[in-house]
Design a protein around this motif. Structure first.
Motif, PDB file in Angstrom:
ATOM      1  N   LYS A  48      -3.591  16.975   2.400  1.00  0.00           N
ATOM      2  CA  LYS A  48      -3.947  16.537   0.974  1.00  0.00           C
ATOM      3  C   LYS A  48      -4.811  14.733   0.535  1.00  0.00           C
ATOM      4  CE  LYS A  48      -2.295  16.385  -3.731  1.00  0.00           C
ATOM      5  NZ  LYS A  48      -1.308  16.071  -4.956  1.00  0.00           N
ATOM      6  N   ASN A  49      -3.169  13.759   1.227  1.00  0.00           N
ATOM      7  CA  ASN A  49      -4.208  12.688   1.694  1.00  0.00           C
ATOM      8  C   ASN A  49      -4.556  12.587   3.402  1.00  0.00           C
ATOM      9  OD1 ASN A  49      -3.171  12.350  -1.363  1.00  0.00           O
ATOM     10  ND2 ASN A  49      -1.458  11.939  -0.850  1.00  0.00           N
ATOM     11  N   PRO A  50      -5.565  12.991   3.788  1.00  0.00           N
ATOM     12  CA  PRO A  50      -5.943  12.576   5.123  1.00  0.00           C
ATOM     13  C   PRO A  50      -5.549  10.979   5.478  1.00  0.00           C
ATOM     14  CG  PRO A  50      -8.100  13.056   4.257  1.00  0.00           C
ATOM     15  CD  PRO A  50      -6.412  13.183   2.732  1.00  0.00           C
ATOM     16  N   GLY A  51      -5.733  11.056   6.522  1.00  0.00           N
ATOM     17  CA  GLY A  51      -5.684   9.440   6.997  1.00  0.00           C
ATOM     18  C   GLY A  51      -4.116   8.547   6.607  1.00  0.00           C
ATOM     19  N   LYS A  52      -3.396   8.991   5.537  1.00  0.00           N
ATOM     20  CA  LYS A  52      -2.113   8.889   5.061  1.00  0.00           C
ATOM     21  C   LYS A  52      -1.070   8.846   6.498  1.00  0.00           C
ATOM     22  CE  LYS A  52       2.163   8.769   1.465  1.00  0.00           C
ATOM     23  NZ  LYS A  52       2.224   9.801   0.522  1.00  0.00           N
ATOM     24  N   GLN A  53      -0.403   7.407   6.416  1.00  0.00           N
ATOM     25  CA  GLN A  53       1.013   7.646   8.199  1.00  0.00           C
ATOM     26  C   GLN A  53       1.617   9.005   7.317  1.00  0.00           C
ATOM     27  OE1 GLN A  53       2.757   4.101   9.143  1.00  0.00           O
ATOM     28  NE2 GLN A  53       3.969   5.188  10.186  1.00  0.00           N
ATOM     29  N   SER A  54       1.682   9.613   8.141  1.00  0.00           N
ATOM     30  CA  SER A  54       2.543  11.371   8.368  1.00  0.00           C
ATOM     31  C   SER A  54       4.198  10.754   8.585  1.00  0.00           C
ATOM     32  CB  SER A  54       1.974  11.683   8.824  1.00  0.00           C
ATOM     33  OG  SER A  54       1.995  13.276   8.736  1.00  0.00           O
ATOM     34  N   GLN A  55       4.062  11.072  10.273  1.00  0.00           N
ATOM     35  CA  GLN A  55       5.014  10.615  11.064  1.00  0.00           C
ATOM     36  C   GLN A  55       5.283   9.225  11.417  1.00  0.00           C
ATOM     37  OE1 GLN A  55       7.063  13.219  11.258  1.00  0.00           O
ATOM     38  NE2 GLN A  55       8.526  12.012  12.326  1.00  0.00           N
ATOM     39  N   THR A  56       6.305   8.777  12.177  1.00  0.00           N
ATOM     40  CA  THR A  56       6.625   7.258  12.778  1.00  0.00           C
ATOM     41  C   THR A  56       7.473   7.743  13.769  1.00  0.00           C
ATOM     42  OG1 THR A  56       6.183   6.241  10.869  1.00  0.00           O
ATOM     43  CG2 THR A  56       6.893   5.403  12.563  1.00  0.00           C
ATOM     44  N   LEU A  57       7.590   7.724  14.678  1.00  0.00           N
ATOM     45  CA  LEU A  57       9.239   7.777  15.715  1.00  0.00           C
ATOM     46  C   LEU A  57       8.873   7.193  17.101  1.00  0.00           C
ATOM     47  CD1 LEU A  57       7.899  11.311  16.939  1.00  0.00           C
ATOM     48  CD2 LEU A  57       9.794  10.801  15.169  1.00  0.00           C
ATOM     49  N   GLN A  58      10.447   6.571  16.566  1.00  0.00           N
ATOM     50  CA  GLN A  58      10.927   4.786  16.900  1.00  0.00           C
ATOM     51  C   GLN A  58      11.670   5.701  18.343  1.00  0.00           C
ATOM     52  OE1 GLN A  58      12.732   2.511  14.810  1.00  0.00           O
ATOM     53  NE2 GLN A  58      10.851   2.002  14.089  1.00  0.00           N
ATOM     54  N   PHE A  59      12.194   4.432  19.766  1.00  0.00           N
ATOM     55  CA  PHE A  59      11.870   4.917  20.741  1.00  0.00           C
ATOM     56  C   PHE A  59      12.650   3.446  21.147  1.00  0.00           C
ATOM     57  CE2 PHE A  59       9.232   8.717  20.481  1.00  0.00           C
ATOM     58  CZ  PHE A  59       9.231   9.566  20.804  1.00  0.00           C
ATOM     59  N   GLY A  60      14.238   4.021  21.638  1.00  0.00           N
ATOM     60  CA  GLY A  60      14.730   3.176  21.720  1.00  0.00           C
ATOM     61  C   GLY A  60      14.240   3.066  23.820  1.00  0.00           C
ATOM     62  N   LYS A  61      15.274   2.456  24.694  1.00  0.00           N
ATOM     63  CA  LYS A  61      14.814   2.544  26.489  1.00  0.00           C
ATOM     64  C   LYS A  61      15.121   3.813  27.125  1.00  0.00           C
ATOM     65  CE  LYS A  61      15.808   0.048  30.595  1.00  0.00           C
ATOM     66  NZ  LYS A  61      16.675  -1.114  31.307  1.00  0.00           N
ATOM     67  N   GLU A  62      16.394   4.279  26.086  1.00  0.00           N
ATOM     68  CA  GLU A  62      16.978   5.777  27.118  1.00  0.00           C
ATOM     69  C   GLU A  62      16.516   6.504  25.937  1.00  0.00           C
ATOM     70  OE1 GLU A  62      21.345   7.455  26.086  1.00  0.00           O
ATOM     71  OE2 GLU A  62      21.763   5.441  26.569  1.00  0.00           O
ATOM     72  N   SER A  63      16.061   6.724  25.126  1.00  0.00           N
ATOM     73  CA  SER A  63      15.482   7.736  24.740  1.00  0.00           C
ATOM     74  C   SER A  63      13.669   7.715  25.282  1.00  0.00           C
ATOM     75  CB  SER A  63      15.031   7.993  23.121  1.00  0.00           C
ATOM     76  OG  SER A  63      14.561   6.567  22.338  1.00  0.00           O
ATOM     77  N   ALA A  64      13.083   6.717  25.708  1.00  0.00           N
ATOM     78  CA  ALA A  64      11.578   6.500  26.205  1.00  0.00           C
ATOM     79  C   ALA A  64      12.243   6.904  27.486  1.00  0.00           C
ATOM     80  CB  ALA A  64      11.505   5.287  26.175  1.00  0.00           C
ATOM     81  N   LYS A  65      13.105   6.198  27.954  1.00  0.00           N
ATOM     82  CA  LYS A  65      13.165   6.769  29.920  1.00  0.00           C
ATOM     83  C   LYS A  65      13.179   8.951  29.923  1.00  0.00           C
ATOM     84  CE  LYS A  65      14.247   6.560  33.938  1.00  0.00           C
ATOM     85  NZ  LYS A  65      14.120   7.581  34.864  1.00  0.00           N
ATOM     86  N   GLN A  66      14.275   8.944  28.551  1.00  0.00           N
ATOM     87  CA  GLN A  66      14.458  10.439  28.842  1.00  0.00           C
ATOM     88  C   GLN A  66      13.537  11.567  28.717  1.00  0.00           C
ATOM     89  OE1 GLN A  66      17.407  10.475  25.616  1.00  0.00           O
ATOM     90  NE2 GLN A  66      19.007  11.377  26.910  1.00  0.00           N
ATOM     91  N   LEU A  67      12.108  10.960  27.468  1.00  0.00           N
ATOM     92  CA  LEU A  67      10.907  11.299  27.435  1.00  0.00           C
ATOM     93  C   LEU A  67       9.305  11.106  28.248  1.00  0.00           C
ATOM     94  CD1 LEU A  67       8.353  12.478  26.180  1.00  0.00           C
ATOM     95  CD2 LEU A  67       8.189  10.564  24.783  1.00  0.00           C
ATOM     96  N   PHE A  68       9.801  10.037  29.312  1.00  0.00           N
ATOM     97  CA  PHE A  68       8.820   9.400  30.700  1.00  0.00           C
ATOM     98  C   PHE A  68       9.801  10.960  31.375  1.00  0.00           C
ATOM     99  CE2 PHE A  68       9.286   7.448  34.275  1.00  0.00           C
ATOM    100  CZ  PHE A  68       7.497   7.123  35.056  1.00  0.00           C
ATOM    101  N   ASP A  69      10.884  10.531  31.290  1.00  0.00           N
ATOM    102  CA  ASP A  69      11.361  11.500  32.455  1.00  0.00           C
ATOM    103  C   ASP A  69      10.704  13.185  32.560  1.00  0.00           C
ATOM    104  OD1 ASP A  69      12.393   9.823  34.165  1.00  0.00           O
ATOM    105  OD2 ASP A  69      14.201  10.019  33.132  1.00  0.00           O
ATOM    106  N   ILE A  70      10.274  14.040  31.087  1.00  0.00           N
ATOM    107  CA  ILE A  70      10.475  15.201  30.720  1.00  0.00           C
ATOM    108  C   ILE A  70       8.675  15.027  30.975  1.00  0.00           C
ATOM    109  CG2 ILE A  70       9.506  16.681  28.951  1.00  0.00           C
ATOM    110  CD1 ILE A  70      12.604  15.998  27.877  1.00  0.00           C
ATOM    111  N   LEU A  71       8.144  13.521  30.696  1.00  0.00           N
ATOM    112  CA  LEU A  71       6.785  13.799  30.789  1.00  0.00           C
ATOM    113  C   LEU A  71       6.288  13.717  32.445  1.00  0.00           C
ATOM    114  CD1 LEU A  71       5.048  11.422  28.021  1.00  0.00           C
ATOM    115  CD2 LEU A  71       4.556  13.697  27.979  1.00  0.00           C
ATOM    116  N   LYS A  72       6.763  13.122  33.011  1.00  0.00           N
ATOM    117  CA  LYS A  72       6.929  12.904  34.390  1.00  0.00           C
ATOM    118  C   LYS A  72       7.142  13.924  35.325  1.00  0.00           C
ATOM    119  CE  LYS A  72       8.861   9.981  38.313  1.00  0.00           C
ATOM    120  NZ  LYS A  72       9.581   9.396  38.421  1.00  0.00           N
ATOM    121  N   GLN A  73       8.397  15.112  35.276  1.00  0.00           N
ATOM    122  CA  GLN A  73       8.388  16.615  35.688  1.00  0.00           C
ATOM    123  C   GLN A  73       6.918  16.943  34.997  1.00  0.00           C
ATOM    124  OE1 GLN A  73      11.908  17.975  34.241  1.00  0.00           O
ATOM    125  NE2 GLN A  73      11.666  19.870  35.764  1.00  0.00           N
TER     126      GLN A  73
END
Length: 77
Positions: A48-73
């Motif tokens: 309905k509102n294209p271009g409007k901010q829809s989702q925001t996710l924030q990662f600290g060091k620990e959660s970013a490392k977990q995501l990185f490990d999944i992407l790496k694998q």
């Protein structure tokens, strides 16, 4: 907006989403000088509102490392 506490791999099937969006990444320091990686997406053209901010996710060091490990694998980085 969500602060991602942890990232866990979950087995199962999924489906490719029909709409496509662009993600924007910001890196900034929190008040305690901890680096934060923030990923924002905007609404797709079909919304309905294209271009409007829809989702925001924030990662600290620990959660970013977990995501990185999944992407790496998954992608053999």
């Amino acid at each position: 907006m969500a602060w991602v506490q942890s990232v866990e791999r979950r087995e199962g099937k999924g489906r490719l989403q029909p709409s496509q969006v662009v993600a924007f990444v910001k890196v900034f320091d929190a008040e305690d000088s901890t680096p934060v990686v923030q990923i924002d997406t905007l609404g797709s053209e079909e919304r309905k509102n294209p271009g409007k901010q829809s989702q925001t996710l924030q990662f600290g060091k620990e959660s970013a490392k977990q995501l990185f490990d999944i992407l790496k694998q998954t992608y053999n980085f």
